[in-house]
Each structure stands twice: as structure tokens, then as C-alpha cells.
Design a protein around this motif. Structure first.
Motif, mmCIF file in Angstrom:
data_model
loop_
_atom_site.group_PDB
_atom_site.id
_atom_site.type_symbol
_atom_site.label_atom_id
_atom_site.label_comp_id
_atom_site.label_asym_id
_atom_site.label_seq_id
_atom_site.Cartn_x
_atom_site.Cartn_y
_atom_site.Cartn_z
ATOM 1 N N SER A 153 0.850 -1.187 0.000
ATOM 2 C CA SER A 153 0.000 0.000 0.000
ATOM 3 C C SER A 153 0.882 1.233 0.000
ATOM 4 O O SER A 153 2.105 1.150 0.175
ATOM 5 N N MET A 154 0.269 2.382 -0.195
ATOM 6 C CA MET A 154 1.020 3.630 -0.152
ATOM 7 C C MET A 154 1.617 3.860 1.234
ATOM 8 O O MET A 154 2.770 4.296 1.367
ATOM 9 N N ALA A 155 0.838 3.579 2.282
ATOM 10 C CA ALA A 155 1.351 3.762 3.645
ATOM 11 C C ALA A 155 2.549 2.850 3.902
ATOM 12 O O ALA A 155 3.535 3.271 4.526
ATOM 13 N N GLY A 156 2.470 1.609 3.431
ATOM 14 C CA GLY A 156 3.594 0.699 3.593
ATOM 15 C C GLY A 156 4.835 1.184 2.855
ATOM 16 O O GLY A 156 5.953 1.122 3.380
ATOM 17 N N ALA A 157 4.659 1.699 1.633
ATOM 18 C CA ALA A 157 5.799 2.203 0.869
ATOM 19 C C ALA A 157 6.424 3.411 1.548
ATOM 20 O O ALA A 157 7.657 3.517 1.650
ATOM 21 N N VAL A 158 5.598 4.342 2.029
ATOM 22 C CA VAL A 158 6.122 5.529 2.713
ATOM 23 C C VAL A 158 6.899 5.120 3.966
ATOM 24 O O VAL A 158 8.007 5.623 4.228
ATOM 25 N N GLY A 159 6.336 4.216 4.748
ATOM 26 C CA GLY A 159 6.994 3.809 5.982
ATOM 27 C C GLY A 159 8.317 3.108 5.741
ATOM 28 O O GLY A 159 9.333 3.434 6.382
ATOM 29 N N LEU A 160 8.339 2.151 4.808
ATOM 30 C CA LEU A 160 9.571 1.402 4.564
ATOM 31 C C LEU A 160 10.653 2.270 3.940
ATOM 32 O O LEU A 160 11.826 2.187 4.321
ATOM 33 N N LEU A 161 10.280 3.089 2.975
ATOM 34 C CA LEU A 161 11.283 3.972 2.368
ATOM 35 C C LEU A 161 11.843 4.958 3.386
ATOM 36 O O LEU A 161 13.046 5.255 3.383
ATOM 37 N N SER A 162 11.006 5.465 4.277
ATOM 38 C CA SER A 162 11.478 6.409 5.295
ATOM 39 C C SER A 162 12.438 5.744 6.269
ATOM 40 O O SER A 162 13.420 6.364 6.711
ATOM 41 N N LEU A 163 12.188 4.475 6.615
ATOM 42 C CA LEU A 163 13.073 3.758 7.528
ATOM 43 C C LEU A 163 14.466 3.577 6.937
ATOM 44 O O LEU A 163 15.451 3.493 7.677
ATOM 45 N N VAL A 164 14.564 3.504 5.617
ATOM 46 C CA VAL A 164 15.858 3.314 4.966
ATOM 47 C C VAL A 164 16.547 4.642 4.669
ATOM 48 O O VAL A 164 17.773 4.750 4.774
ATOM 49 N N LEU A 165 15.784 5.667 4.324
ATOM 50 C CA LEU A 165 16.354 6.907 3.804
ATOM 51 C C LEU A 165 16.558 7.997 4.854
ATOM 52 O O LEU A 165 17.171 9.022 4.545
ATOM 53 N N PHE A 166 16.055 7.826 6.088
ATOM 54 C CA PHE A 166 16.206 8.901 7.069
ATOM 55 C C PHE A 166 17.665 9.237 7.386
ATOM 56 O O PHE A 166 17.971 10.373 7.776
ATOM 57 N N PRO A 167 18.674 8.298 7.241
ATOM 58 C CA PRO A 167 20.061 8.717 7.499
ATOM 59 C C PRO A 167 20.555 9.824 6.584
ATOM 60 O O PRO A 167 21.507 10.527 6.935
#
Length: 560
Positions: A153-167
Motif C-alpha cells: 500500500s502507499m502507507a507501507g511504501a512511505v513507511g519502509l522507504l522512510s526507515l531506509v532513507l532517514f540517514p
């Protein structure tokens, strides 16, 4: 004696001018190679048939633009909040485990976005280990009785991408917090401002440029992503380009969508620069002191450590451990297949060759800017670095147009001269893919080499010139020996990025040529997750290397 001196005096100057001109010409050629795919995209987009753009505007772009805008907005907000919060936590407070968190918060960078999506799709599957454990605890027997919301889902994509890209936000923001003068904070404290208000009123406004840069990098990585978005059911612009070309064989349509993506990238960079156009930061003559950390002990210290550990657990540890277990089970069951070994060899050889090419070209551009400083070389420098700001799909499509045209010309020429065709020389040999890696990652090499060269005093150049060394001699005897650490760091970063690159590799790899990244993509697309676990774990292990390098550099800077 006077005549001899008169005859020989101009020669070093003349050789210097010729040598400098050669480096400038080389840098111009390299910048032209990077810019050529963009020009080819524009030319191909103009060849579209009548009504094609109308169809794209009516049926393709609205949905793709909407999905991309929502995805980028969500990732931008979450990465900004998470990266800034973690940077302030480890900078402003002292608690047990803080030193470990400083470098551990960089670990999600080791896992490409498509690998995180791959791991969580299997972990959170209705028949996967997590939901099976939850049903066992709650007393349910079947997924029909209880199942969690689908991660696709869109929420799943936003959450997973944010967990990887926040550094991307954490790293520059932490550096900004560390270099801010402590007297600014102390002045706010003397006015009765609490530490929480100091963050909102003093530290955060000063860190806005660093946050803007980090968020823009995260958003460009989001726009470049193809694997995670497709796995999670988000039809972004990148997916539209890929399916338009591969599925529909519509090259002009794919080029037009790619140009739309390029406009999004230009708008993103322009917005980031506009947002900090009036940002200025200066310190007085008094030496700046680092921010004094507030000690946290007992429950407060434990809570701070757990809070900082959560992004590491969900962004790195959980998917990495899961992949390690799956890879070990797969290895015990079937060992290493010959196909996987061949793909690992393909990945290593291709990445190593591309890294060598990128380092040589990056050295040429950076060294030309040193020997011939000026406005013109700054333009060449920026043009050669523009590929890193473009998603791999855009570059790959532009290079595909260039390589296909050259292949056709070579085939016609050889057939006219010798009566035998050559086929796809550039695309079939992998040269087009190496070209894509060069254009995509040249900015990393230029930046690292330039940083190494700036640490060498100009007096060294003058001393070498008085000893009779020309431009190339100075590079060989002075600059290269002193720039080895910068070259090694650039080589490591470029090598790992080449290994992880997916979008350009999918479009430009030769027939029956697979890398670890494309192998993993194929297994995930087929739903056979266990088959790709070893490839995913290998990519994660290699991806940890630049994170260790970044952690060492950050620790050294913090100590200084």
C-alpha cells in the motif's frame, strides 16, 4: 649563454599550456558524455506519434504523478522528522549507549530500498512468521480469521522507504548540530529558555539548510526507486517509464515520461535552493564550542536509548537478520548454485570495471578544475556531476537511445565494408551499462577527488613546477600519492553503488546477463522469496562497508 637561456625559457610554459589544455579537453568530453543522454531523451520525445502525449496526459501521467507526489510528500515529512529527531537526540543528550547509536543510525543506508521491501513482504505476509506468531498468541488458526493490513500500500511504501532513507537527513543535520556554537545555546539558556524551546527556536532554524539538503537527497532516491515501489504496489513515474518501454515497447512515450520526471527533479532542486536562499550562518571570532550534552540517567536514559534504537531495529536489524536466517537455510538446503556464483562474478567484474572508469574520469574533471580554475571549469564540473541528480531510469533510457543509435550505425558501416553485421555491440557487450554507471556515479568520484585535492597546498604545485614537472608530472608525483585516501573512499562508495543499482541495470543489461540485484528483483517478482535471500544478504554485507567508512569519518570529526 644568454641565447641558450632565451631559447629554453619558454619551453616549460608552453608544455604547461598544452598539458592544461589536454586536461580541459578531457573534462569537456566527459561532461558531454554525461549530458548526451538528456539531449537524446529530448530528441526521442520529439519523435512521438500524433496524439501520444495527449494519451499520456489523459491516462498515464495523472495517476503516476499523483502517486509519486503522495509518496514523496510522505517520505519527505517522515525522513525530516525522524532524521532530525535522531540527530538532536545523540547530539544534545548523553545517555548509556549513545556512542553506539551515533554510528548505528547509519546502518539503514547499507540496505537498498528494494531489499527492505523484499524482506518485509515475506516477513509480514499473511502466512509469514510475524502474522503466524500473532495469530498463535491470539488463538486464531487461519488467516481468514485474523490478518493485519496489507503492506502492499502507499502507507507501507512511505513507511519502509522512510526507515531506509532517514540517514540522509540524520547525517548532515547531526553535523550541523555538532558544529553550532555553544554560546548561542547558552545565551538562550540565560534568557530562561528551556531545552525543548532551544531546539525549536535556535537549533532547528540553524539546521534548516542541512535538513533541506538531506530531504532532497532522500526524495531523489525515492524518485529513483523502482523495486520497492513495484513490490509494494505503488505506480510511480519510474514504474511508468519502465512498463511503457519494456511492456508496451513505446520508446517515445517512455522518453516523454522520463522528461516529466526530469522536470520533477529540477523543480525539487530549485525548491530546495529557494527554501534556503536567505539562510546565512556565521560565528564570531571566538572559537565555537560544541554543544554540552544534558546527561540522562535511569529510566530517562533507557527510554532515550530505546527510542534511538527503534529506527535501527526496523530499518536494518530486523530485515538483515531475517535475510541472514533465510540465506543460511537456503544454503544448507541447496548450497550455492552455479547460477548465483556466475551472477556474483558478473556483479563484481562489472562493478570493478565501472569503478575504475568512474575514478579515472572523476580524477580528470577534478584535476582540470585545479590546474585551470575559473568560471568555465565550474560549469563543466556541474555538468559532469548532473547525472547523480537524475534517477537511474532517466539516464538508462537516454543511454539506451544513444547506444542503440550507435549500434545501428556500426552495424550498417561494418556491413557495407565487410558484408557482415555486428549486431548490438554496445548494448550486447555491457558497455552501455558501464556508461550508465559512469554518468550516474561520476559526481561521487569528482566530489571525493576534489576534496582530496583541496587539502594539498598550492605551494606544492609551485615547488613541483620549479623542479621541472609539467601538469601530468605534478599529478603523478605529487597529487596522486597525497590523494590515495580520497581515491580509496571514492572507489568504495562507487563500487557499492554499482552493486546496488537496479533501475539502470534492468534496462541496459545484456541478454541473459544477470547481477545480484536483477536476480533478487526477478525472484521477488515471481514471489519466490527464499530463492533470492542469498543474493540479498550478499548485497547487504557489501553495503555495510561504506557505512563503516562514514561512521569512522563522523567519529573523527566529532572528536576533532
Amino acid at each position: 649563454m644568454t641565447d641558450l637561456a632565451t631559447d629554453t625559457a619558454p619551453r616549460p610554459a608552453r608544455s604547461f599550456r598544452l598539458g592544461a589544455r589536454g586536461w580541459v579537453l578531457a573534462s569537456l568530453l566527459i561532461a558531454g558524455l554525461v549530458l548526451l543522454p538528456v539531449l537524446a531523451l529530448g530528441w526521442q520525445a520529439a519523435q512521438g506519434s500524433d496524439g501520444l502525449w495527449t494519451h499520456l496526459v489523459r491516462n498515464v501521467l495523472p495517476h503516476a504523478l499523483g502517486q509519486t507526489a503522495i509518496l514523496m510528500a510522505g517520505v519527505g515529512v517522515l525522513t525530516a522528522a525522524l532524521g532530525t529527531a535522531m540527530a538532536w537526540l545523540v547530539t544534545a543528550y548523553d545517555f548509556p549507549g549513545r556512542r553506539m547509536l551515533e554510528w548505528a543510525l547509519l546502518l539503514p543506508l547499507a540496505v537498498p530500498t528494494y531489499i527492505v521491501a523484499y524482506a518485509y513482504l515475506d516477513l509480514l505476509h499473511p502466512l509469514g512468521p510475524f502474522q503466524s506468531l500473532v495469530r498463535a498468541i491470539l488463538g486464531y488458526d487461519s488467516p481468514r480469521d485474523f490478518r493485519l493490513p496489507d503492506i502492499r500500500s502507499m502507507a507501507g511504501a512511505v513507511g519502509l522507504l522512510s526507515l531506509v532513507l532517514f540517514p540522509y537527513v540524520y547525517l548532515p543535520t547531526r553535523a550541523m548540530f555538532m558544529t553550532q556554537a555553544a554560546n548561542l545555546v547558552e545565551a538562550a539558556r540565560t534568557l530562561g529558555t528551556s531545552r525543548g524551546r532551544i531546539f525549536w527556536r535556535v537549533a532547528l532554524p540553524l539546521a534548516r539548510p542541512a535538513i533541506a539538503v538531506g530531504v532532497s537527497l532522500a526524495l531523489m532516491e525515492t524518485l529513483n526507486d523502482i523495486g520497492a515501489s513495484e513490490f509494494l504496489g505503488v505506480r510511480s513515474l519510474t514504474i511508468s517509464v519502465y512498463t511503457t518501454w519494456v511492456t508496451r515497447s513505446d520508446l517515445p512515450g517512455a522518453a516523454q515520461i522520463a522528461l516529466a520526471m526530469l522536470l520533477v527533479v529540477v523543480a525539487l532542486i530549485s525548491l530546495e535552493r529557494w527554501a534556503r536562499r536567505r539562510q546565512r550562518y556565521s560565528v564570531g571570532v571566538q572559537r565555537a564550542r560544541s554543544l554540552a550534552r544534558q546527561p540522562l540517567r535511569g529510566r530517562a536514559g533507557i527510554a532515550a536509548f530505546v527510542l534511538g534504537l527503534l529506527p535501527v531495529v526496523f530499518g536494518f536489524l530486523l530485515p538483515a537478520l531475517y535475510l541472514a536466517v533465510e540465506a543460511w537455510q537456503r544454503f544448507r538446503f541447496a548450497g550455492l548454485s552455479d547460477r548465483l556464483l556466475v551472477e556474483a562474478g558478473n556483479t563484481f567484474l562489472l562493478s570493478a570495471a565501472a569503478t575504475a572508469l568512474v575514478l579515472v574520469c572523476g580524477l580528470a574533471v577534478a584535476y582540470a578544475a585545479r590546474v585551470v580554475p575559473g568560471r568555465g571549469m565550474q560549469i563543466v564540473h556541474r555538468t559532469a556531476s548532473v547525472g547523480y541528480a537524475m534517477p537511474g531510469t532517466i539516464l538508462a533510457l537516454g543511454i539506451l537511445i544513444v547506444a542503440a543509435g550507435l549500434d545501428q550505425w556500426i552495424d550498417r558501416t561494418v556491413q557495407a565494408w565487410f558484408g557482415a553485421g555486428t549486431g548490438l555491440v554496445l548494448i550486447g557487450s555491457g558497455a552501455a551499462l558501464g556508461y550508465a554507471y559512469l554518468a550516474r556515479f561520476l559526481a561521487i568520484s569528482i566530489g571525493s577527488v576534489e576534496a582530496g585535492l583541496t587539502r594539498i597546498p598550492r605551494s606544492y604545485d609551485q615547488s613541483a613546477r620549479t623542479l621541472g614537472q609539467g601538469v601530468t608530472g605534478m599529478l603523478r608525483h605529487v597529487h596522486l600519492p597525497l590523494s590515495k585516501p580520497a581515491l580509496a573512499a571514492a572507489g568504495l562508495l562507487v563500487f557499492v553503488d554499482c552493486m546496488k543499482e537496479l533501475s539502470a541495470t534492468l534496462l541496459l543489461r545484456p541478454l541473459n546477463f544477470e547481477t545480484l540485484a536483477t536476480h533478487l528483483y526477478g525472484e521477488a517478482s515471481r514471489g519466490t522469496y527464499e530463492e533470492g535471500a542469498i543474493a540479498a544478504w550478499a548485497i547487504v554485507l557489501v553495503g555495510i562497508l561504506p557505512v563503516i567508512l562514514l561512521a569512522r569519518v563522523g567519529h573523527r570529526q566529532g572528536r576533532d
